[in-house]
Design an enzyme around this catalytic site. Sequence first.
Site, short mmCIF file in Angstrom:
data_model
loop_
_atom_site.label_atom_id
_atom_site.label_comp_id
_atom_site.label_asym_id
_atom_site.label_seq_id
_atom_site.Cartn_x
_atom_site.Cartn_y
_atom_site.Cartn_z
N GLY A 17 0.84 -1.14 0.07
CA GLY A 17 0.16 -0.11 -0.05
C GLY A 17 0.93 1.23 0.08
N SER A 18 0.51 2.18 0.72
CA SER A 18 1.24 3.56 0.65
C SER A 18 2.47 3.60 1.31
CB SER A 18 0.22 4.63 1.17
OG SER A 18 -1.11 4.58 0.60
N THR A 19 2.74 2.57 1.95
CA THR A 19 4.25 2.53 2.79
C THR A 19 5.14 2.38 1.41
OG1 THR A 19 4.10 0.08 2.99
CG2 THR A 19 3.35 1.42 4.74
#
Lengths: 644, 407
Positions: free
Chosen positions: A337-339
């Site tokens: 995801g956004s990590t």
Amino acid sequence: MSKGFHPDQEFSRRMLMAGVGGGVVWAGLVARLFQLQILEGKKYDELANENHIKLELAPPQRGRILDRFGKPLASHRRAGRVTVIPEQLKDPAATIASIRQLIELSDGQVERVMEDIRRARLRRAAFLPVIVANELSYEDFARMNVHAVELPGVQVEMALTRSYPRGRDFAHVLGYVARASQDDLERLTEGKTSDEATTIERMFRHPDMRTGRQGMERFAEEWLRGKPGFKKLVTNAAGRVIDQIPDERLAPEAGKDLFITIDMDLQRVAIERFEGESGAAVVVDIESGDILSMVSTPAFDPNDFVNGISGTDYAALREDSRAPLYPRAHGGVYPPGSTFKMVVATAALETGAIKPTDKVHCNGYYHFGNRTWHCWKKGGHGTVDLHGGIKGSCDVYFYEVARRAGAQAIADTARKFGFGEAWSLGMTGARSGLVPDPEWKMRARKEPWYEGETLNFGIGQGQLGVTPLQLALMTARIATEGHSLKPKLIGLGPKDPDEHVLDAHLDAEIMKLMKSGMYGVTSEWGGTARSSGDLGLGGPRLAGKTGTAQVRRITAAERATGVRKGEDIERELRDHALFVAYAPAENPKYAISVVVEHGEGGSRTAAPVARDILAHAIRTNSGRKPAWTKSASIKPSADEGTPT
Amino acid sequence: MSRDGSFSGYSRGEARTRTARSLNFDGTSSGLLGKMARLPWGVILLIVAMALIGIAMLYSSTYTNPAEQHLWKLQLIRFVICFGIMIALAMLPLSWWMNLSWLAYAGTILLLLAVEFFGVTGGGAQRWLRIGPVAVQPSEFAKLAVILALARYYHAMLGANGSRFLIHIGAAVIILIPAALVFLQPDLGTALAIVASGGVVVFLAGLSGRIILAGAAAAAAAVWPVYQFVLEPYQRGRVDTFLAQLFGSSGASTSLGESYQIEQAKIAIGAGGLNGKGWLQGIQSQQDYVPEQHTDFILTVIAEEFGFLGATAILIGFAILLGWSLYIAFQSASNFGRFAVAGATATVAFYVVFNVAMVLGLLPVVGMPLPLISYGGTAMLTAMSCFGLILSAYLHRDDKLNTTGLF
């Protein structure tokens, strides 16, 4: 004789002859006794000793596994057990029934014991004990001890058992030991000479011998195992053991203790912080590369495996919907995801596809081709640059950045951070995850790469799969502004052949930009995890990045009806919450990654967990000098002395 | 035989004087109490001591084995019974012995024939006869019966004119009938013992030296054919084993059958050294290495636990008992007395020699117990009966037994 025969005199003469003859024979017998007992006595004495002394293989005591401060994670425990000697049982079934009145035995156990007794008799080994019950409680042990006298052939004794005092906490790191199966033996004797193989097979036939089946126990098997010795046993003619003669020279050599880099207390705090949720967390010391915590929860209790786990118990573990056997931290593959956005940004900046100041306008969606990609924030972020894009985790910004950088550049950069590579660090079950790129897609799917996939790649979704361990390593490299990192889990132990340094070049300036963005996430207006930025230690803050891993696609219908929030969806369909962070923000020491399965939002569930773990690590100084360096700091030996 | 039936020896007078004195003293010399008082209690004490040592050894070799640890009590009871029988036999006037000789002989022959037809097989041979609750080995009684019959025979046949060769033919028949029956069981050891102790009586009765030499030569010539055609396979095996270990190829086949037994026995004996390992401390003995240790191989326990000194003491004990017995034969006024005592002495002596030589690896394993000491009822009874006869001969050494004729 016939002439002048005097019977009386003749009788006396012959009596004398008989007496003398008898005397000669008697003297002969005494002479023979003298020969055997005095002249050759020593030889026969030695023969008598050889006769009755048998060397039996004595298993070595397995080395312990200790945490970085020397606290035992795997050691030994004395446990009471009940054994029976088949040949001394008149009626085995009756004896077992009597034992059953004293301690609890399941039908399965009874069946196994009766089978063992039957087999021991068939193999003419009925004088060897058969284990009836292990791991007696104190009460059971005391009760059995009192009543064993009334039960001939029943023995109650203390035996050393491998023990994992922290139970589930280290299940996926340490693994467990078990009786060697045929598969284990084949693995253990692979590449050995036939002599060594024979010794190993003999050793592992011993009922007290265990081998590492999983995890560090398996990886460090030879380090931990030690060398078998021999017991001098006194046996009678039937081969039955009567006594034991101590002999120092034959004593087994205990295995070496193994230090791992984990801080046992930090591990405990981290697990507790999950409050029963499934997930994983990895804490790494960014300077030394020491893994300080490696959480995968829920877990199994390795103690259950030491004496053999029953089929039903094992099936229950396997079928548990929360997958306690699954080593999430190094073997769990999640979409980051956004990590992952720092990797995308780094790729774009490295290739010059964007400049940090380049702005993108986000109004909540992004059109590409004939499809619409949505930002997680319904109304959009407005106009954002790199810093704002990371801080607000703006999907639209990263769709654009990814498209400009291209899938290949993102994949290359991801690999520089250590993604796509299995980091076993001495454990079993490590997985590499997947860093997709056009070449991979052609090979695996026989399809060209669609640019739309690049957009998904840009926000850490799609085919991309990473492990929490990889995320922690990525974060550590950002925190050190691109310094090399040598991740390790073994403090003092066997060398990991896979061990290597993560040292692909990363531009320090770019890393500073990433850190700035991550600081924004936790500490600036508009940051997605602003509420978790303060470590609660009166000053130091953490810098991090939230992430949400989609478990399933949100359908257009749901989007239309506004059913977007996870609370409305079945738990197992909810998204995973992720958070990566380092702390303290100004002077980083620790990096962490946290995955809370079905935790919905990274900022809401994962970030507070990460914050509390980091806070504990900083407060207790988890990364301080480990115990093994003390023993390693030896003065130079004489032959290394100053040259004359 | 027509004249006196006894010799007038040089030693007679002294003996008579001593007996007369004791007669005068209590005046009830023929009464039971008087006889009891005149028993040689020192010798009897030695017999009791030897038997008790045997029981202590039996305990040592069996007490660790639950199936055998009660045997010593059984043996003690047997000894007490046999001791009673020995004293009772000692009380019998020598004339009774003589009058019962032929009866005992005939009875024994019948029993041996009964074994042949109704016997119980045990240990590969038919030796046992079950009479009600007790199992007996008639071959054991045969030893004593042959001696009595021989003594009775020579008592009648041997005159002052001394030995005529033909007389000895009759003696040979008396010996060989039961010996052959015993051999057929097959019990080679006992058959040899009967022939040997009978042979001693024949020798003492004055068989010509030339005949003895000729017989010895014939026996030597017969060794090979007997080995090849007469012996049972298991007997031949024992001889082979014996020869193998005697000529030093023993180590090669330890733990195999007979050879294992001899080998382990030698190890037990040798390991005893000078002083032994102490009672209940023998490695070989305590751990059941020597098969049949509480019966035929009881000497290995003594040798291991009491060493050379202990084993030699046992041999000296037997030497004293047998030497004293020979002296009684010497003292007997009647031919029957002297031949019976000499024969009984020879019987016990051959038991001892065969057993000890076997245990020490000097003879093949022939299944011969050590009298007084080995576990076993029949052997105990035979030995004690022999001593009963000798004691009777001692008490009645001046009886002239003026019986004439063969029956």
